[in-house]
Design an enzyme around this catalytic site. Sequence first.
Site, short mmCIF file in Angstrom:
data_model
loop_
_atom_site.label_atom_id
_atom_site.label_comp_id
_atom_site.label_asym_id
_atom_site.label_seq_id
_atom_site.Cartn_x
_atom_site.Cartn_y
_atom_site.Cartn_z
N HIS A 163 0.25 -1.18 0.16
CA HIS A 163 -0.26 0.25 0.40
C HIS A 163 1.02 1.22 -0.76
O HIS A 163 2.02 0.72 0.25
CB HIS A 163 -0.99 -0.15 1.55
CG HIS A 163 -1.88 -1.08 1.37
ND1 HIS A 163 -3.02 -1.34 2.07
CD2 HIS A 163 -1.84 -2.25 0.38
CE1 HIS A 163 -3.63 -1.93 1.84
NE2 HIS A 163 -3.52 -2.40 0.81
N GLU A 188 0.72 3.61 1.92
CA GLU A 188 1.79 4.17 3.35
C GLU A 188 3.06 2.76 3.40
O GLU A 188 4.27 3.77 3.82
CB GLU A 188 1.45 3.88 4.48
CG GLU A 188 0.40 4.76 4.03
CD GLU A 188 -1.35 4.27 3.85
OE1 GLU A 188 -0.94 2.84 3.24
OE2 GLU A 188 -2.21 3.65 4.43
N CYS A 208 -1.77 -1.05 7.79
CA CYS A 208 -1.16 0.61 6.84
C CYS A 208 -0.81 0.70 8.39
O CYS A 208 0.21 1.37 8.51
CB CYS A 208 -1.48 0.86 6.17
SG CYS A 208 -0.98 0.18 4.49
N ALA A 239 -22.68 10.73 -26.74
CA ALA A 239 -22.87 11.50 -27.68
C ALA A 239 -24.13 12.10 -27.40
O ALA A 239 -24.23 11.16 -28.68
CB ALA A 239 -21.58 11.24 -28.45
N ASP A 277 -22.76 0.04 -35.58
CA ASP A 277 -21.68 0.50 -35.64
C ASP A 277 -19.88 -0.51 -35.36
O ASP A 277 -19.46 -0.14 -35.82
CB ASP A 277 -20.80 1.58 -34.44
CG ASP A 277 -22.45 2.52 -33.76
OD1 ASP A 277 -23.09 2.53 -35.92
OD2 ASP A 277 -22.45 3.05 -32.66
N LEU A 315 -14.31 -1.16 -28.81
CA LEU A 315 -15.17 -0.98 -28.22
C LEU A 315 -13.54 -0.94 -27.16
O LEU A 315 -13.41 -1.51 -25.43
CB LEU A 315 -15.63 -1.38 -26.98
CG LEU A 315 -16.95 -1.25 -27.35
CD1 LEU A 315 -18.28 -2.01 -27.25
CD2 LEU A 315 -17.80 0.19 -27.67
N ARG A 361 -7.72 2.74 -26.40
CA ARG A 361 -6.58 3.10 -27.42
C ARG A 361 -5.92 4.87 -27.37
O ARG A 361 -5.51 4.66 -28.06
CB ARG A 361 -7.29 3.37 -29.03
CG ARG A 361 -8.06 2.09 -29.62
CD ARG A 361 -8.75 2.71 -30.23
NE ARG A 361 -9.56 3.07 -31.25
CZ ARG A 361 -10.63 2.71 -31.00
NH1 ARG A 361 -11.15 1.25 -30.42
NH2 ARG A 361 -12.24 3.37 -31.17
N GLY A 372 -26.67 2.08 -26.94
CA GLY A 372 -28.05 3.15 -27.13
C GLY A 372 -29.44 3.22 -26.35
O GLY A 372 -28.81 3.31 -25.23
ZN LIG Z 1 -3.11 -0.42 3.64
#
Ligand SMILES: [Zn+2]
Length: 386
Positions: free
Chosen positions: A49, A51, A86, A156, A207, A211, A214, A303
């Site tokens: 983690h 920390e 942690c 969109a 289409d 998906l 990129r 859609g």
């Molecule tokens: Zn932790």
Amino acid sequence: MDPSFMQLALDLARATVGLTSPNPQVGCVLVRDGQVLGAGAHLYDQVDHAEIVTLKQARAAGYDPRDATAYVTLEPCSHHGRTGPCADALVAAGIARCVVATSDPNPAVSGRGLARLRAAGIDVRVGVLEAEAREINFAFACSITLERPCVTIKAALSVDGLLAPPPAQRLHTAPFFLTGLESRAEVQQLRHACDAVLSGIGTVLADDPQLTDRTGLPRRRPLMRVILDSSLRTARTSRLLNPSNQDVWFFCSAEASLDRATSLENAGAMVTRVASHGAGLDLHAILAHLHQASIRSVLLEAGSELNGAFLRQHLVDRAILYYAEAELGSGAVPFARDYPGPFALEQSIKDVQKRQVGADVCVSGLLRDPWTTSTGNPTPNPLAII
Ligand SMILES: [Zn+2]
């Protein structure tokens, strides 16, 4: 000085997008007398983690962390997972002060790490740049509290809030784009930040999308492409399956053809059958499967049918809508079936943000606050009152 060191820790956390899921993005900075002794972030594949990364870095540089201040973007953990707690490591290191941006979103453990630090006599401050810290781990927090992936709807749209021209006017020889290059580049960044992208058979047939992510940026798990395809009509030749890979997951009805399922599986895809309710597949069951697969976040790029189904069932947690300047007018494909439309959705967003993106306008915001939602007792989604 607290906000500026926390800002550094937040920048470190932000830089790990795509590299921590199913864990949260966390950064840490260790400071004494204004000097940074160590700074690090969690990367899932490197186990430690933030920390621990930071304490190790400080010691490797020859610093003793005793009496230092630790700035952590998320409450230090108090449980044994893949690593020890942690909070205990910070206590053992002898730090004098711990500044935390936000508490843990999990109501079962929230506050325990802070209590452990305080019990050891460490001076604890919570809430420095809290909003930014919560924004970074919004999807993680939704997933923890709702026990399903966080769903972000992305669309969109035309300036009049519609999705696409009438099907009869579509040119099948060229992809149809309402929004500009800048918006589409942002969508790639959104995919990069998500564990999965989810779409429906209507979009696949219209289409033939890839998906894919990129961006070219590193990610620890491939982007899972999730397709809801009741009767498995996706063609073996579709771009999703070429080249073949393990990162396509079809959900279909119990009645879907066995031959079609086998054909898709032979192309490398996974196929899972779920119950259907009326016209659509059981979205809760699908999200439960994705949760089981440690998928924290889903980008819904679909859609009208699926947009409507997710919105009506209050399964959307965040909205990101790109409006182009063009108008589509009557007869065009609506944003979401059997739903009032994108402008009604905007009314449900807390703290709506509007930005210019190239020639487009992006309207975005959150539909729930996972930090005030407890497991098994979710706050009613504001969409419920539309
Ligand atoms: Zn932790």
